[in-house]
Enzyme design. Structure first.
Site, PDB file in Angstrom:
ATOM      1  N   TRP A   1      41.961  45.572  34.532  1.00  0.00           N
ATOM      2  CA  TRP A   1      41.421  44.221  34.312  1.00  0.00           C
ATOM      3  C   TRP A   1      39.902  44.336  34.110  1.00  0.00           C
ATOM      4  O   TRP A   1      39.214  44.993  34.893  1.00  0.00           O
ATOM      5  CB  TRP A   1      41.750  43.356  35.523  1.00  0.00           C
ATOM      6  CG  TRP A   1      41.257  41.942  35.446  1.00  0.00           C
ATOM      7  CD1 TRP A   1      41.388  41.076  34.402  1.00  0.00           C
ATOM      8  CD2 TRP A   1      40.560  41.229  36.488  1.00  0.00           C
ATOM      9  NE1 TRP A   1      40.827  39.865  34.724  1.00  0.00           N
ATOM     10  CE2 TRP A   1      40.310  39.934  35.999  1.00  0.00           C
ATOM     11  CE3 TRP A   1      40.144  41.546  37.773  1.00  0.00           C
ATOM     12  CZ2 TRP A   1      39.661  38.962  36.752  1.00  0.00           C
ATOM     13  CZ3 TRP A   1      39.495  40.589  38.529  1.00  0.00           C
ATOM     14  CH2 TRP A   1      39.253  39.306  38.019  1.00  0.00           C
TER      15      TRP A   1
ATOM     16  N   ASP B   1      45.037  45.281  44.540  1.00  0.00           N
ATOM     17  CA  ASP B   1      44.779  43.985  43.921  1.00  0.00           C
ATOM     18  C   ASP B   1      46.144  43.360  43.651  1.00  0.00           C
ATOM     19  O   ASP B   1      46.911  43.857  42.822  1.00  0.00           O
ATOM     20  CB  ASP B   1      43.993  44.174  42.617  1.00  0.00           C
ATOM     21  CG  ASP B   1      43.678  42.839  41.937  1.00  0.00           C
ATOM     22  OD1 ASP B   1      44.161  41.791  42.415  1.00  0.00           O
ATOM     23  OD2 ASP B   1      42.957  42.848  40.925  1.00  0.00           O
TER      24      ASP B   1
ATOM     25  N   LYS C   1      48.139  32.652  39.979  1.00  0.00           N
ATOM     26  CA  LYS C   1      49.294  32.712  39.076  1.00  0.00           C
ATOM     27  C   LYS C   1      50.581  32.292  39.781  1.00  0.00           C
ATOM     28  O   LYS C   1      51.331  31.477  39.265  1.00  0.00           O
ATOM     29  CB  LYS C   1      49.484  34.125  38.524  1.00  0.00           C
ATOM     30  CG  LYS C   1      48.238  34.917  38.322  1.00  0.00           C
ATOM     31  CD  LYS C   1      47.532  34.565  37.040  1.00  0.00           C
ATOM     32  CE  LYS C   1      46.158  35.174  37.045  1.00  0.00           C
ATOM     33  NZ  LYS C   1      45.644  35.574  35.790  1.00  0.00           N
TER      34      LYS C   1
HETATM   35  N1  KET Z   1      43.187  40.745  39.504  1.00  0.00           N
HETATM   36  C1  KET Z   1      43.822  40.872  38.340  1.00  0.00           C
HETATM   37  C2  KET Z   1      44.540  42.143  38.060  1.00  0.00           C
HETATM   38  C3  KET Z   1      43.793  39.824  37.428  1.00  0.00           C
HETATM   39  O1  KET Z   1      44.446  39.987  36.290  1.00  0.00           O
HETATM   40  C4  KET Z   1      43.101  38.637  37.723  1.00  0.00           C
HETATM   41  C5  KET Z   1      43.023  37.554  36.735  1.00  0.00           C
HETATM   42  C6  KET Z   1      42.473  38.555  38.977  1.00  0.00           C
HETATM   43  C7  KET Z   1      42.541  39.626  39.836  1.00  0.00           C
HETATM   44  C8  KET Z   1      41.696  37.378  39.454  1.00  0.00           C
HETATM   45  O2  KET Z   1      42.251  36.174  39.357  1.00  0.00           O
HETATM   46  P1  KET Z   1      41.701  34.942  40.243  1.00  0.00           P
HETATM   47  O3  KET Z   1      41.786  33.801  39.330  1.00  0.00           O
HETATM   48  O4  KET Z   1      40.297  35.265  40.665  1.00  0.00           O
HETATM   49  O5  KET Z   1      42.618  34.874  41.411  1.00  0.00           O
HETATM   50  N2  KET Z   1      43.293  37.727  35.515  1.00  0.00           N
HETATM   51  C9  KET Z   1      43.357  36.759  34.445  1.00  0.00           C
HETATM   52  C10 KET Z   1      42.319  35.718  34.428  1.00  0.00           C
HETATM   53  C11 KET Z   1      40.913  36.230  34.390  1.00  0.00           C
HETATM   54  O6  KET Z   1      40.594  37.143  33.632  1.00  0.00           O
HETATM   55  O7  KET Z   1      40.110  35.662  35.149  1.00  0.00           O
HETATM   56  C12 KET Z   1      43.473  37.491  33.101  1.00  0.00           C
HETATM   57  O8  KET Z   1      43.427  38.735  33.063  1.00  0.00           O
HETATM   58  O9  KET Z   1      43.681  36.804  32.077  1.00  0.00           O
END
Ligand code: KET
Length: 452
Positions: free
Chosen positions: A181, A262, A298
């Site tokens: 990511w 994560d 999610k």
């Molecule tokens: N870890 C991973 C692997 C991840 O894909 C995301 C979010 C997060 C943590 C953090 O999400 P949060 O909203 O802080 O709980 N991924 C998606 C959104 C982004 O990039 O912020 C994405 O990859 O589209």
């Protein structure tokens, strides 16, 4: 011209600041009226450029910037497959029924107030979050060896954990998978850790480079931190099998590598919350220490509520409580204490058996819809005779397909078909619907058959 008289030696600090300001304005050719009020003509006052004129425009974020570009596109056929956000078959964002119900209960409860939460957040939420990821019967929880603190979703949990490690852990190196990511390297670098990578994905097989992974972790300095995606690896959709996880665990424990999980997609990979937590539970079952960042963005669709938790599993209850005391010192100057609403929604759902069951059903439905989109896209490409082996679309796990399309092909699809995705060829399957699959398949077909 009369000058304001703020300069007496007995003036207060505020007066002195005003005085300095007024003197500065006076020498910068202000127009002063007889009442000593300072007024400006639009062009007078501050000369020259802004003190920020050297600031260079930063590029948009590689993931969230895709949505910015999408929003600007007036095309009626545009499709946003960039950010990992679930959409319904109608292409609409989804608020789970069980979340609506929990919110209604919270609103109706007149005894609820808006006081600050403790620095570590909502106690009930923390307890239930630990249970969700480690399992209801986890010995680590029973033995009070886990500390859990509520943070700002997955990102905030990673950041708090990383800041703690930078202050209190003897090793500064964190190994992250290649690729990972896009925010991971930024979070860890800004926290003060030194980011290294380990091989993860093999573009030739579109699968796991297990040998490369074992070699790289095997040669990492003892004690290094290792970032692991608990399930549904982003962006590749490739996860180790349980047997491979077991080998990774043995290797990491033998070298005293510290796991930092994560967990952003629990329940989204398989549709089962327990199955998707297996990797984490294997590492906790051996009695060793680990970090876990959890996100409810999610799996509960609480993206903008910013709900998440950081858990640190320690060897003893005493260490865990000392770690928690230090986590508070990280959190307090960062955001003081976390927001109350989202965590209350999660706690309401997790503590009630019926609501919990309702959640698992809705979660499974989201996971199943994503899986069915994989099959539909695969079938559509086969039907078009699109050159290449597209079986990875149905083999990959979680929200994303790592298509293998290159950045030129992605740019072509955006330009000609108004399909928005990250430049590494990742598409969010959760943003796709039965209606939009043919459009995407047409675009992919055109992109791989010479962009005509
Ligand atoms: N870890 C991973 C692997 C991840 O894909 C995301 C979010 C997060 C943590 C953090 O999400 P949060 O909203 O802080 O709980 N991924 C998606 C959104 C982004 O990039 O912020 C994405 O990859 O589209």
């Amino acid at each position: 011209m009369r000058r304001p008289e703020f300069t007496s030696s007995s003036s207060s600090p505020t007066d002195r600041r005003l005085s300095v300001l007024v003197r500065h304005l006076a020498t910068s050719s202000p127009v002063m009226d007889s009442q000593t009020t300072v007024t400006f003509s639009p062009t007078s006052g501050f000369h020259g450029d802004s003190v920020f004129s050297h600031v260079v425009r930063a590029p948009e974020d590689p993931i969230l910037g895709v949505t910015v570009a999408y929003n600007k596109d007036p095309s009626p056929v545009k499709l946003n497959l960039g950010v990992g956000a679930y959409r319904t078959e109608e292409g609409k964002p989804l608020v789970l029924n069980v979340v609506r119900k929990a919110e209604q209960m919270l609103v109706n409860d007149r005894s609820r107030v808006k006081e600050y939460l403790p620095i570590v957040g909502l106690a009930e939420f923390n307890k239930l979050s630990a249970k969700l990821i480690f399992g209801a019967d986890s010995p680590a929880i029973r033995e009070n060896r886990v500390t859990t603190v509520q943070c700002l979703s997955g990102t905030g949990s990673l950041r708090v954990g990383a800041e703690f490690l930078a202050r209190h852990y003897h090793q500064r190196s964190i190994y992250i998978p290649q690729p990972t990511w896009g925010n991971h390297p930024k979070i860890f670098t800004l926290s003060g850790l030194s980011v290294k990578t380990y091989r993860y994905y093999d573009p030739a097989t579109r699968g796991l480079n297990f040998q490369g992974l074992l070699e790289d972790l095997g040669s990492a300095p003892s004690g290094s931190i290792v970032l692991l995606h608990a399930c549904a690896h982003n962006p590749t959709g490739v996860d180790p099998t349980l047997e491979q996880w077991e080998q990774i665990r043995q290797l990491m424990r033998s070298k005293a590598l510290l796991p930092f999980f994560d967990s952003a997609y629990q329940g989204f990979a398989s549709g089962s919350l327990d199955a998707d937590a297996m990797s984490v539970r294997m590492f906790v079952a051996d009695g060793g220490e680990c970090f876990v960042a959890q996100s409810y963005a999610k799996n509960m669709g609480l993206y903008g509520e910013r709900v998440g938790a950081l858990s640190v599993v320690c060897k003893t209850a005493d260490v865990a409580s000392k770690v928690e005391s230090q986590l508070k010192l990280v959190i307090r100057p960062m955001f003081s204490n976390p927001p109350i609403h989202g965590a209350s929604i999660v706690a309401t759902i997790l503590k009630d058996r019926n609501m919990y069951n309702e959640w698992t059903i809705e979660l499974k439905a989201m996971a199943d819809r994503i899986i069915s989109m994989r099959q539909k896209l695969f079938d559509a490409l086969r039907a078009r005779g699109t050159p290449g082996d597209w079986s990875h679309i149905i083999k990959q796990i979680g929200m994303f397909t790592f298509t293998g399309l290159n950045s030129e092909q992605v740019a072509f699809m955006t330009r000609e078909y108004h399909i928005y995705m990250t430049s590494d060829g990742r598409i969010s399957m959760a943003g796709l619907s039965s209606k939009t699959v043919p459009h995407l398949a047409d675009a992919i077909h055109a992109a791989v058959t010479g962009m005509s």
